[in-house]
Design an enzyme around this catalytic site. Structure first.
Site, PDB file in Angstrom:
ATOM      1  NE  ARG A   3     -29.535  38.704 -57.614  1.00 45.15           N
ATOM      2  CZ  ARG A   3     -30.348  37.667 -57.533  1.00 45.15           C
ATOM      3  NH1 ARG A   3     -30.572  37.085 -56.377  1.00 45.15           N
ATOM      4  NH2 ARG A   3     -30.942  37.192 -58.588  1.00 45.15           N
TER       5      ARG A   3
ATOM      6  CG  ASP B 180     -31.808  35.402 -53.470  1.00 44.14           C
ATOM      7  OD1 ASP B 180     -32.975  35.489 -53.066  1.00 44.14           O
ATOM      8  OD2 ASP B 180     -31.470  34.690 -54.426  1.00 44.14           O
ATOM      9  CG  HIS B 181     -34.664  38.671 -55.029  1.00 44.31           C
ATOM     10  ND1 HIS B 181     -34.208  39.105 -56.252  1.00 44.31           N
ATOM     11  CD2 HIS B 181     -34.770  37.333 -55.124  1.00 44.31           C
ATOM     12  CE1 HIS B 181     -34.052  38.072 -57.058  1.00 44.31           C
ATOM     13  NE2 HIS B 181     -34.379  36.975 -56.386  1.00 44.31           N
ATOM     14  CG  ASN B 182     -32.269  44.935 -51.782  1.00 44.74           C
ATOM     15  OD1 ASN B 182     -32.006  44.487 -50.671  1.00 44.74           O
ATOM     16  ND2 ASN B 182     -31.351  45.479 -52.553  1.00 44.74           N
ATOM     17  CE1 TYR B 183     -39.139  42.598 -47.371  1.00 43.04           C
ATOM     18  CE2 TYR B 183     -37.285  41.215 -48.007  1.00 43.04           C
ATOM     19  CZ  TYR B 183     -38.089  41.765 -47.029  1.00 43.04           C
ATOM     20  OH  TYR B 183     -37.844  41.499 -45.716  1.00 43.04           O
TER      21      TYR B 183
END
Length: 190
Positions: free
Chosen positions: A101, A86-89
């Site tokens: 997200r 649930d996170h762009n990294y």
């Protein structure tokens, strides 16, 4: 025998209790897509779009993200989490906390699946019918039907049944009419 134990053994009182518990689940938790036979074992954090089939169960202290569905007869033990992704990294020059997200993928957990206590299932995973996830496991990939997986990350341990005929018999049961519930009663210890 204590009076509390005797009350717990009463089928009539159990039906009354379950009626009020269903109202609680539907209105307090806001779970509108769970079957009327769905049961919950205690306080949990469950997304309102959660879908659950007949006689499915979620144990105490579970955390379930959006987009999750579980099939009939499926059990999630206590402290199971269905989370993650649930996170762009992967955006260079922007910290993850500011990267937004991604669209959360749906998580499908089949019929008659048992997920052991303290397990984590990553969002977007599909767990096949009749599978078992050992306690404390972390499921990062799809799980085939009728297998037992365990570990960190979860890996194949063995097949649930000993023959293809047993799997077919179980699958026919899952595809058939919903079985009549036989209420589990508290275990007596002598």
């Amino acid at each position: 025998m204590s009076i509390v134990f005797k009350l717990k053994q009463s089928n009539e009182l159990a039906l009354i209790y379950r009626f009020f518990k269903r109202l609680f689940i539907k209105y307090i938790y806001g779970l509108k897509s769970v079957h009327k036979t769905f049961n919950i074992g205690g306080k949990c954090n469950i997304s309102k779009d959660f879908k659950a089939g007949e006689y499915s169960y979620v144990g105490n202290n579970c955390l379930i993200y959006p987009g999750v569905s579980i099939g009939r007869y499926t059990m999630l033990a206590q402290n199971v989490q269905i989370i993650g992704a649930d996170h762009n990294y992967d955006i260079p020059g922007i910290p993850s906390t500011f990267s937004g997200r991604p669209t959360l993928k749906k998580t499908f957990i089949g019929r008659d699946v048992w997920i052991g206590a303290n397990s984590i299932v990553m969002a977007g995973v599909k767990i096949g019918d009749g599978s078992i996830v050992a306690a404390g496991s972390i499921v990062t990939k799809d799980v085939d039907p009728f297998v037992i997986v365990g570990g960190v990350p979860a890996k194949f341990l063995r097949k649930r049944f000993y023959s293809a005929e047993d799997e077919l018999k179980h699958l026919n049961m899952l595809d058939g009419e919903v079985l009549k519930n036989v209420r589990n009663k508290p275990v007596t210890i002598n």
